[in-house]
Write an enzyme that holds these catalytic residues in place. Structure first.
Site, PDB file in Angstrom:
ATOM      1  N   LYS A 116       2.306  -7.147  -3.908  1.00  0.00           N
ATOM      2  CA  LYS A 116       1.629  -7.437  -2.640  1.00  0.00           C
ATOM      3  C   LYS A 116       1.881  -8.888  -2.223  1.00  0.00           C
ATOM      4  O   LYS A 116       1.988  -9.194  -1.039  1.00  0.00           O
ATOM      5  CB  LYS A 116       0.134  -7.148  -2.759  1.00  0.00           C
ATOM      6  N   LYS A 158      -7.271  -8.315  -4.332  1.00  0.00           N
ATOM      7  CA  LYS A 158      -6.353  -7.192  -4.512  1.00  0.00           C
ATOM      8  C   LYS A 158      -5.417  -7.433  -5.689  1.00  0.00           C
ATOM      9  O   LYS A 158      -4.926  -8.552  -5.881  1.00  0.00           O
ATOM     10  CB  LYS A 158      -5.511  -6.972  -3.247  1.00  0.00           C
ATOM     11  N   GLY A 164      -4.219   2.261  -4.514  1.00  0.00           N
ATOM     12  CA  GLY A 164      -5.176   3.306  -4.812  1.00  0.00           C
ATOM     13  C   GLY A 164      -6.585   2.809  -5.061  1.00  0.00           C
ATOM     14  O   GLY A 164      -7.413   3.512  -5.622  1.00  0.00           O
ATOM     15  N   GLY A 165      -6.876   1.562  -4.655  1.00  0.00           N
ATOM     16  CA  GLY A 165      -8.218   1.028  -4.838  1.00  0.00           C
ATOM     17  C   GLY A 165      -8.457   0.384  -6.187  1.00  0.00           C
ATOM     18  O   GLY A 165      -9.502  -0.228  -6.404  1.00  0.00           O
ATOM     19  N   HIS A 208      -7.168   2.410   9.146  1.00  0.00           N
ATOM     20  CA  HIS A 208      -6.047   2.359   8.213  1.00  0.00           C
ATOM     21  C   HIS A 208      -5.002   3.340   8.730  1.00  0.00           C
ATOM     22  O   HIS A 208      -5.188   4.556   8.648  1.00  0.00           O
ATOM     23  CB  HIS A 208      -6.522   2.757   6.808  1.00  0.00           C
ATOM     24  N   HIS A 235     -11.742   2.502  -1.286  1.00  0.00           N
ATOM     25  CA  HIS A 235     -10.349   2.205  -0.934  1.00  0.00           C
ATOM     26  C   HIS A 235      -9.392   3.329  -1.304  1.00  0.00           C
ATOM     27  O   HIS A 235      -8.183   3.133  -1.301  1.00  0.00           O
ATOM     28  CB  HIS A 235      -9.889   0.884  -1.573  1.00  0.00           C
ATOM     29  N   GLU A 275       2.042   0.625   5.488  1.00  0.00           N
ATOM     30  CA  GLU A 275       0.628   0.750   5.805  1.00  0.00           C
ATOM     31  C   GLU A 275       0.145  -0.471   6.580  1.00  0.00           C
ATOM     32  O   GLU A 275       0.497  -1.609   6.254  1.00  0.00           O
ATOM     33  CB  GLU A 275      -0.185   0.927   4.519  1.00  0.00           C
ATOM     34  N   ARG A 292       7.785   5.317  -1.960  1.00  0.00           N
ATOM     35  CA  ARG A 292       7.824   6.671  -2.525  1.00  0.00           C
ATOM     36  C   ARG A 292       7.293   7.640  -1.483  1.00  0.00           C
ATOM     37  O   ARG A 292       6.890   7.248  -0.391  1.00  0.00           O
ATOM     38  CB  ARG A 292       6.946   6.730  -3.775  1.00  0.00           C
TER      39      ARG A 292
END
Length: 656
Positions: A116, A158, A164-165, A208, A235, A275, A292
């Site tokens: 990230k 993060k 995936g939270g 989102h 999330h 995203e 992916r």
């Protein structure tokens, strides 16, 4: 030309890939852990290889074992699905070195977008808007704390390496920061093997929205519309739909062009998802790129008429993209929900155990992607998703209506699921109006009945008593003699209720305290009860397993145990101090020791199950008596972990 495909995954995504691969003429190879030896994906593949024990680190994350399985079966390509090794640059390189075609992007793109921190920097350089924050390289806790003061609150912590939270925390106040950094690091390390963190300014109540992109090795890239994934819990996505009810044609074009720019900037090939967060003014910000196939790709397939796995295989063989941008058309509306083995009424606790019956609804415009069937067992080793339920319609309301009915008509007996919770979301007025943001479940939906324990009412108990009294054969022991009142005891959760049952002909009367309910029994056979209730003929599905009975009707599910002929059994009352495991899982941290004072609600043990950390908390104030759990232990649901006593330890008592 590629000819034999190994699927380095399990469950519904492995089944989904196998079906497309077979349709295109590929031979297929499944890999499986010892726990998955009888799984559906193993049965459907042409060949299958066991790659290790149940633990993912020793099986599905064991890259060497996966590649060895490809060698044994002479596979020439590997599809990683999603999760596990799908975004592992080292695995993509290992495939290449072994002479295998990796069905995914180049390892450089995976590595860049898997961070990230680095991906945000790259997107800024490519001119893609990003959320303000702090992306220091391997930032220490002190550096994060200092940066947080500059960013301001609320902010997001993060995990740089994951999604995936997991490893993600919303922090509203400075006092919460240090503990949340610690928890986020721990969870990130457990999930991804990397505890690097970044900070971002929290975008309040955003949408989102993600863009499906595809690129080939010839420099072509397109976007296939957007998916709205705003309905989330912790999330993690709960509902996904395409197109987004919030996105205008102009915004779609702007986001699509930005997503293509992001793909080209990292030399992308194959399927990817960019995203974005979209604020109340329809400004959008890059969030991350998933290198992916996404869990929610079916909604894109249904509105474009394209098979994205087929596109992946075509790109992997070196062909150009099947369509140009101007040839991609969106048709109708599709909505997907994730059917999980979890209990929304009890904090979404993951559920494990036998799946006695699983029968997806069948109707126009429905699609079920699943890797389970009746008779399977839901284990604590993997994600608890049973199926993805997807509905398509000419318009959004038609898709919603079909999806609600599909959820209500799908039969699931055994483990508790989120089926009722999902149907309530889709039927909700806010969701129906297209106004649900990422805050929807925490705010407007937080008091929904599906999130509260619901004891069966007199009608539901009457239906259960009707089945239990008549057995599973449909034959009755009742006669047409004058009615007599027969007592029946049913256990629901931790409560035992007593019913008085009487019958005259086909009419049964059920009395509980001062409440009465009448039913007319029409028929009962093959797990289907037909009754007339207040003049309305209705059906109730059921499954009996020993003294346990599972029922569902009108979208509601419940279960009872027939304890009429059982002696009263003692049970630990709430607040007894006997703290038990809430689910099967592994102990990753023990936070207390004997003699320590604790308050009710204080975390005692951290339990890891189904890729998430779950604190097990004290149910009363007191002193820790004994601790029965150690770090690294694998425990079963309801296993005793800690005992709390209201007394002081014996050595601290004053001698007379």
């Amino acid at each position: 030309m590629l000819s034999k495909l190994l699927i380095a995954n399990r469950g519904e995504i492995a089944v989904r890939i196998i079906r497309t691969a077979k349709a295109l003429g590929y031979r297929t190879v499944a890999v499986y852990s010892e726990a998955d030896a009888r799984s559906l994906h193993v049965e459907l593949a042409d060949e299958a290889v066991c790659i290790g024990p149940a633990q993912v680190a020793a099986s599905y994350l064991n890259a060497e074992a996966v590649i060895d399985a490809a060698r044994k079966t002479c596979a020439d390509c590997i599809h990683p699905g999603y999760g596990f090794l799908s975004e592992n640059a080292g695995f993509a390189n290992a495939c290449k070195e072994a002479g295998l075609v990796f069905i995914g992007p180049p390892s450089g793109a995976i590595e860049l977008m898997g961070s990230k921190r680095r991906s945000k920097i790259a997107m800024q350089q490519a001119g893609v808007p990003v959320v303000p924050g702090y992306e220091g390289n391997n930032a220490s806790n002190d550096e994060l704390i200092a940066a947080a003061a500059d960013i301001g609150y609320p902010l997001m912590i993060k995990a740089s390496a994951g999604g995936g939270g997991r490893g993600m925390r919303l922090v509203n106040h400075e006092s919460e920061l240090t503990d949340n950094i610690k928890r986020a690091r721990s969870e990130a390390k457990q999930a991804f093997g990397d505890d690097e963190l970044i900070l971002e300014k929290a975008v309040i109540e955003p949408r989102h929205v993600e863009i499906q992109v595809f690129a080939d090795r010839h420099g072509n890239a397109v976007y296939l519309g957007e998916r709205d994934c705003s309905v989330q819990r912790r999330h993690q996505k709960v509902v996904e739909e395409a197109p987004s009810p919030y996105v205008t044609p102009e915004l779609r074009a702007a986001m699509g062009e930005a997503a293509v720019k992001a793909a080209l900037a990292c030399g992308y090939e194959g399927a990817g998802t960019v995203e974005f967060l979209v604020d109340k003014e329809r400004n959008f910000y890059f969030l991350e790129m998933n290198t992916r196939l996404q869990v929610e790709h079916p909604v894109t397939e249904l509105i474009t008429g394209q098979d994205l796995v087929a596109w992946q295989l075509a790109v992997a063989e070196g062909r150009t993209l099947p369509l140009r941008q101007e040839e991609i058309q969106l048709n109708g509306h599709a909505i997907e929900v994730r059917l999980y083995a979890e209990d929304p009424a009890n904090g979404f606790t993951p559920q494990t155990g036998p799946l006695y019956e699983f029968k997806p609804a069948e109707s126009e415009g429905l699609r079920f992607d699943t890797g389970v069937r009746s008779g399977d067992t839901v284990t604590p080793h993997y994600d608890p998703m049973l199926a993805k339920v997807i509905a398509w319609g000419e318009n959004r309301d038609e898709a919603r209506r079909r999806l609600i009915r599909a959820l209500e008509d799908t039969t699931v007996f055994g483990v508790t699921t989120n089926r009722y919770f999902l149907s309530r979301i889709i039927a909700d007025e806010t969701f129906g109006a297209g106004e649900a943001t990422t805050a929807f479940l925490q705010q407007g939906f937080s008091n929904d009945p599906s999130l509260q324990p619901q004891k069966p009412d007199i009608r539901e108990l009457a239906l259960a008593a009707c089945v239990l009294d008549h057995g599973t054969s449909g034959q009755t022991a009742w006669s047409n003699a004058p009615a007599t009142m027969t007592p029946m005891k049913l256990e629901s959760g931790d409560t035992i209720v007593e019913l008085l049952v009487s019958r005259t002909g086909k009419r049964l009367t059920f009395t509980m305290d001062d409440t009465r309910h009448d039913l007319v029994l029409e028929s009962q056979q093959d797990g289907l009860l037909c009754i007339i209730d207040n003049g309305v003929r209705q059906h109730c599905q059921y499954h009996r397993e020993g003294v346990s009975l599972y029922l569902q009707t009108s979208g509601r599910s419940w279960s009872v145990r027939d304890v009429t002929h059982q002696p009263a059994a003692g049970a630990d009352a709430a607040g007894s101090g006997r703290v038990q495991a809430s689910m099967d899982g592994g102990i990753i941290e023990v936070l207390v020791e004997p003699g320590q004072s604790v308050r009710q609600g204080e975390a005692l043990v951290i339990l890891e199950a189904m890729k998430m950390e779950h604190p097990v908390k004290a149910d009363r104030d007191g002193i820790i008596g004994q601790v029965f759990a150690n770090k690294g232990d694998q425990v079963r649901r309801s296993q005793l972990l800690v005992e709390i006593t209201a007394e002081q330890p014996a050595e601290q008592k004053t001698q007379p």
